[in-house]
Write a protein that holds these residues in place. Sequence first.
Motif, PDB file in Angstrom:
ATOM      1  N   MET A  60       0.841  -1.199   0.000  1.00 40.47           N
ATOM      2  CA  MET A  60       0.000   0.000   0.000  1.00 40.47           C
ATOM      3  C   MET A  60       0.878   1.253   0.000  1.00 40.47           C
ATOM      4  N   TYR A  61       1.959   1.195   0.764  1.00 44.85           N
ATOM      5  CA  TYR A  61       2.877   2.337   0.785  1.00 44.85           C
ATOM      6  C   TYR A  61       3.469   2.591  -0.599  1.00 44.85           C
ATOM      7  N   GLN A  62       3.816   1.531  -1.304  1.00 43.34           N
ATOM      8  CA  GLN A  62       4.368   1.692  -2.646  1.00 43.34           C
ATOM      9  C   GLN A  62       3.384   2.394  -3.580  1.00 43.34           C
ATOM     10  N   VAL A  63       2.101   2.240  -3.315  1.00 43.86           N
ATOM     11  CA  VAL A  63       1.080   2.850  -4.168  1.00 43.86           C
ATOM     12  C   VAL A  63       0.853   4.314  -3.815  1.00 43.86           C
ATOM     13  N   VAL A  64       0.640   4.600  -2.529  1.00 44.24           N
ATOM     14  CA  VAL A  64       0.214   5.951  -2.143  1.00 44.24           C
ATOM     15  C   VAL A  64       1.248   6.736  -1.337  1.00 44.24           C
ATOM     16  N   ARG A  65       2.352   6.109  -0.982  1.00 42.81           N
ATOM     17  CA  ARG A  65       3.423   6.784  -0.234  1.00 42.81           C
ATOM     18  C   ARG A  65       2.926   7.450   1.044  1.00 42.81           C
ATOM     19  N   LYS A  66       1.996   6.793   1.708  1.00 48.01           N
ATOM     20  CA  LYS A  66       1.473   7.277   2.984  1.00 48.01           C
ATOM     21  C   LYS A  66       2.372   6.730   4.092  1.00 48.01           C
ATOM     22  N   GLU A  67       2.994   7.629   4.855  1.00 48.14           N
ATOM     23  CA  GLU A  67       3.987   7.223   5.851  1.00 48.14           C
ATOM     24  C   GLU A  67       3.436   6.198   6.843  1.00 48.14           C
ATOM     25  N   GLU A  68       2.183   6.323   7.203  1.00 44.55           N
ATOM     26  CA  GLU A  68       1.568   5.385   8.140  1.00 44.55           C
ATOM     27  C   GLU A  68       1.677   3.949   7.625  1.00 44.55           C
ATOM     28  N   TYR A  69       1.468   3.754   6.333  1.00 47.79           N
ATOM     29  CA  TYR A  69       1.558   2.417   5.752  1.00 47.79           C
ATOM     30  C   TYR A  69       2.989   1.876   5.836  1.00 47.79           C
ATOM     31  N   PHE A  70       3.953   2.734   5.567  1.00 48.67           N
ATOM     32  CA  PHE A  70       5.346   2.307   5.663  1.00 48.67           C
ATOM     33  C   PHE A  70       5.679   1.889   7.097  1.00 48.67           C
ATOM     34  N   LEU A  71       5.313   2.729   8.059  1.00 52.77           N
ATOM     35  CA  LEU A  71       5.643   2.436   9.456  1.00 52.77           C
ATOM     36  C   LEU A  71       4.985   1.153   9.940  1.00 52.77           C
ATOM     37  N   ARG A  72       3.733   0.964   9.585  1.00 50.28           N
ATOM     38  CA  ARG A  72       3.051  -0.279   9.981  1.00 50.28           C
ATOM     39  C   ARG A  72       3.698  -1.490   9.307  1.00 50.28           C
ATOM     40  N   GLY A  73       3.923  -1.384   8.005  1.00 53.22           N
ATOM     41  CA  GLY A  73       4.510  -2.499   7.280  1.00 53.22           C
ATOM     42  C   GLY A  73       5.892  -2.861   7.784  1.00 53.22           C
ATOM     43  N   TYR A  74       6.706  -1.848   8.024  1.00 58.87           N
ATOM     44  CA  TYR A  74       8.064  -2.080   8.509  1.00 58.87           C
ATOM     45  C   TYR A  74       8.026  -2.738   9.891  1.00 58.87           C
ATOM     46  N   SER A  75       7.143  -2.247  10.745  1.00 65.22           N
ATOM     47  CA  SER A  75       7.012  -2.804  12.086  1.00 65.22           C
ATOM     48  C   SER A  75       6.546  -4.261  12.046  1.00 65.22           C
ATOM     49  N   TYR A  76       5.534  -4.541  11.242  1.00 56.77           N
ATOM     50  CA  TYR A  76       5.049  -5.919  11.127  1.00 56.77           C
ATOM     51  C   TYR A  76       6.126  -6.836  10.541  1.00 56.77           C
ATOM     52  N   ALA A  77       6.914  -6.327   9.616  1.00 55.29           N
ATOM     53  CA  ALA A  77       7.982  -7.148   9.033  1.00 55.29           C
ATOM     54  C   ALA A  77       8.980  -7.564  10.105  1.00 55.29           C
ATOM     55  N   TRP A  78       9.387  -6.626  10.930  1.00 58.59           N
ATOM     56  CA  TRP A  78      10.362  -6.954  11.967  1.00 58.59           C
ATOM     57  C   TRP A  78       9.769  -7.830  13.057  1.00 58.59           C
TER      58      TRP A  78
END
Length: 88
Positions: free
Chosen positions: A52-70
């Motif tokens: 989702m972050y790759q599509v809309v570049r919404k920082e919230e999506y990046f932070l959630r995705g990065y956190s879930y990945a780790w």
Amino acid sequence: MREAWERAVLLLQEARPTGQDLPRLREAARLLEALRPDLERDALLALAYLRMYQVVRKEEYFLRGYSYAWTSQKEEALALAERVKEEA
């Protein structure tokens, strides 16, 4: 619960990081958020949010995705998180 899991997995398999598939990614995340936390669920949530972050570049999506990945420590999720981080 099994149906929600299977539906979320199918949505993620079909979706690509494009604006057209953003609703599929959001639906997958919604279904997964309703499930009990575990490493597999977290890895799938990471993929959904990072795409989702790759599509809309919404920082919230990046932070959630990065956190879930780790949290998941799953190789595929971590690799995407690092790739997206480099693009940011």
